[in-house]
Design an enzyme around this catalytic site. Structure first.
Site, PDB file in Angstrom:
ATOM      1  N   TYR A 221      -4.318  -2.565  -9.808  1.00 14.65           N
ATOM      2  CA  TYR A 221      -3.546  -2.015  -8.366  1.00 14.65           C
ATOM      3  C   TYR A 221      -2.887  -3.023  -7.580  1.00 14.65           C
ATOM      4  CZ  TYR A 221      -4.966  -2.059  -3.396  1.00 14.65           C
ATOM      5  OH  TYR A 221      -5.165  -2.131  -2.454  1.00 14.65           O
TER       6      TYR A 221
ATOM      7  N   LYS B  98      -0.237   3.492  -2.772  1.00 19.94           N
ATOM      8  CA  LYS B  98      -1.115   4.522  -3.215  1.00 19.94           C
ATOM      9  C   LYS B  98      -0.255   5.245  -3.503  1.00 19.94           C
ATOM     10  CE  LYS B  98      -3.879   0.570  -0.725  1.00 19.94           C
ATOM     11  NZ  LYS B  98      -4.500   0.799  -0.112  1.00 19.94           N
TER      12      LYS B  98
ATOM     13  N   VAL C 240       1.431  -3.791   4.118  1.00 16.67           N
ATOM     14  CA  VAL C 240       1.672  -4.987   4.770  1.00 16.67           C
ATOM     15  C   VAL C 240       2.262  -5.946   4.159  1.00 16.67           C
ATOM     16  CG1 VAL C 240      -0.978  -5.120   4.798  1.00 16.67           C
ATOM     17  CG2 VAL C 240      -0.112  -5.951   2.846  1.00 16.67           C
TER      18      VAL C 240
ATOM     19  N   TYR D 253      -3.280   3.168   8.144  1.00 15.86           N
ATOM     20  CA  TYR D 253      -4.979   2.302   8.192  1.00 15.86           C
ATOM     21  C   TYR D 253      -5.612   2.800   9.840  1.00 15.86           C
ATOM     22  CZ  TYR D 253      -2.656  -0.954   5.161  1.00 15.86           C
ATOM     23  OH  TYR D 253      -1.961  -0.730   4.388  1.00 15.86           O
TER      24      TYR D 253
ATOM     25  N   SER E 266       0.920  -1.357   0.090  1.00 14.31           N
ATOM     26  CA  SER E 266      -0.179  -0.515   0.153  1.00 14.31           C
ATOM     27  C   SER E 266       1.020   1.440  -0.094  1.00 14.31           C
ATOM     28  CB  SER E 266      -0.683   0.073   1.046  1.00 14.31           C
ATOM     29  OG  SER E 266      -2.524  -0.832   0.655  1.00 14.31           O
TER      30      SER E 266
END
Length: 309
Positions: A193, A71, A263, A245, A68
């Site tokens: 993605y 992103k 992760v 998160y 992530s």
């Protein structure tokens, strides 16, 4: 206060030595089978300063799946294509629910809360699928240019493993499509993605790639303006509020830096106008953040006085 990279080397060595004491406190990410096979007893840390210096310790040159953290870079690309119009399709606030929650999609009528939760990142990926001829190559190309390393790659085995278990992301993409906030075909968007998340690079490469976010959008190595002036501040603000998160608030309190985790066990942190930091250790806490990496950044920020507050 300016800190040269070499001044941080002894502290990084101490932090790396301490990290082994945290091994066993977390768990590998089991939802992606390939990541569950990684050696858990690893730790790396790297700091890239605006003068081009690098300080590192531990397994800082070992490539890992950034997941992530990607992103942040896909968001920067989408903003290049759409500018402020992107915010009509995705918000800028913490979600208050898990990063892969489907509930929020319905509550917000198909407009995800921010670009770092999975539904928001799917909307961002959709923008790239719509605008870039080869979105995966575009993403990897950007990371290579920023990291000044052709070793950066897409780990297709990780992507394949992740796609085999991507049921919730497929569901999120289908919901977004139903609400009219996905232009492309849902499976194609999830495919792009997932391959963004499968980008593979080391702490040294990741810290270098993040430097423009610490330097008003400019690559300090080449002098190139990667992001328009002011955009790095906006991206950093989103990392501070939404980047870890459900632990974003705790991280801001304990570390005080804009950051994004993944992760795969990595965390990328920014010290505006000073440096970029990357840490990696695969074992995660219950919220999906690296146990040893979180602790390492807390000590580094405290001992080197790096908090933005």
């Amino acid at each position: 206060m300016t800190i040269a990279a070499e001044e941080l080397a002894p502290l990084l060595a101490e932090i790396a030595a301490e990290a082994s004491g945290r091994f066993g406190e977390g768990r590998l990410h089991a939802t992606i089978p390939r990541l569950a096979q990684v050696d858990p007893n690893q730790f790396g840390i790297a700091v890239a300063t605006l003068d081009g210096g690098i300080a590192k310790a531990g397994a800082a040159d070992v490539p890992f799946s950034i997941q992530s953290i990607s992103k942040v870079f896909s968001l920067c690309l989408a903003l290049d294509y759409l500018g402020e119009d992107l915010w009509e399709r995705v918000g800028r606030n913490p979600s208050g629910l898990r990063f892969n929650s489907l509930t929020r999609i319905e509550q917000e009528q198909g407009r995800p809360m921010n670009p770092f939760v999975n539904p928001g990142a799917l909307v961002v990926a959709d923008c790239l699928v719509d605008r870039a001829a080869t979105p995966i190559h575009t993403m990897i190309g950007l990371l290579r240019r920023l990291a000044h390393s052709n070793r950066v790659s897409c780990d297709y085995e990780v992507a394949k493993s992740e796609l085999s278990m991507a049921f919730r992301n497929y569901a999120a993409a289908a919901l977004l499509k139903e609400y009219g906030n996905l232009r492309g075909e849902p499976r194609a968007v999830v495919h792009a993605y997932t391959h963004f998340c499968a980008a593979r690079m080391s702490c040294v490469e990741l810290a270098r790639a993040a430097l423009p976010l610490a330097n008003e959008g400019r690559d300090p190595v080449t002098g190139a303006q990667i992001l328009p002036p002011g955009r790095s501040r906006r991206v950093n603000s989103l990392m501070l509020t939404c980047g870890l998160y459900d632990a974003a608030g705790d991280f801001a309190y304990r570390v005080g830096l804009p950051a994004k985790s993944g992760v795969g066990g990595g965390i990328m942190a920014i010290v505006p106008n000073r440096m970029a930091i990357a840490v990696w250790s695969p074992e995660l806490d219950p919220l999906g953040n690296s146990v040893a990496g979180f602790a390492a950044l807390e000590r580094l920020a405290r001992d080197a006085d790096l908090s933005v507050f």
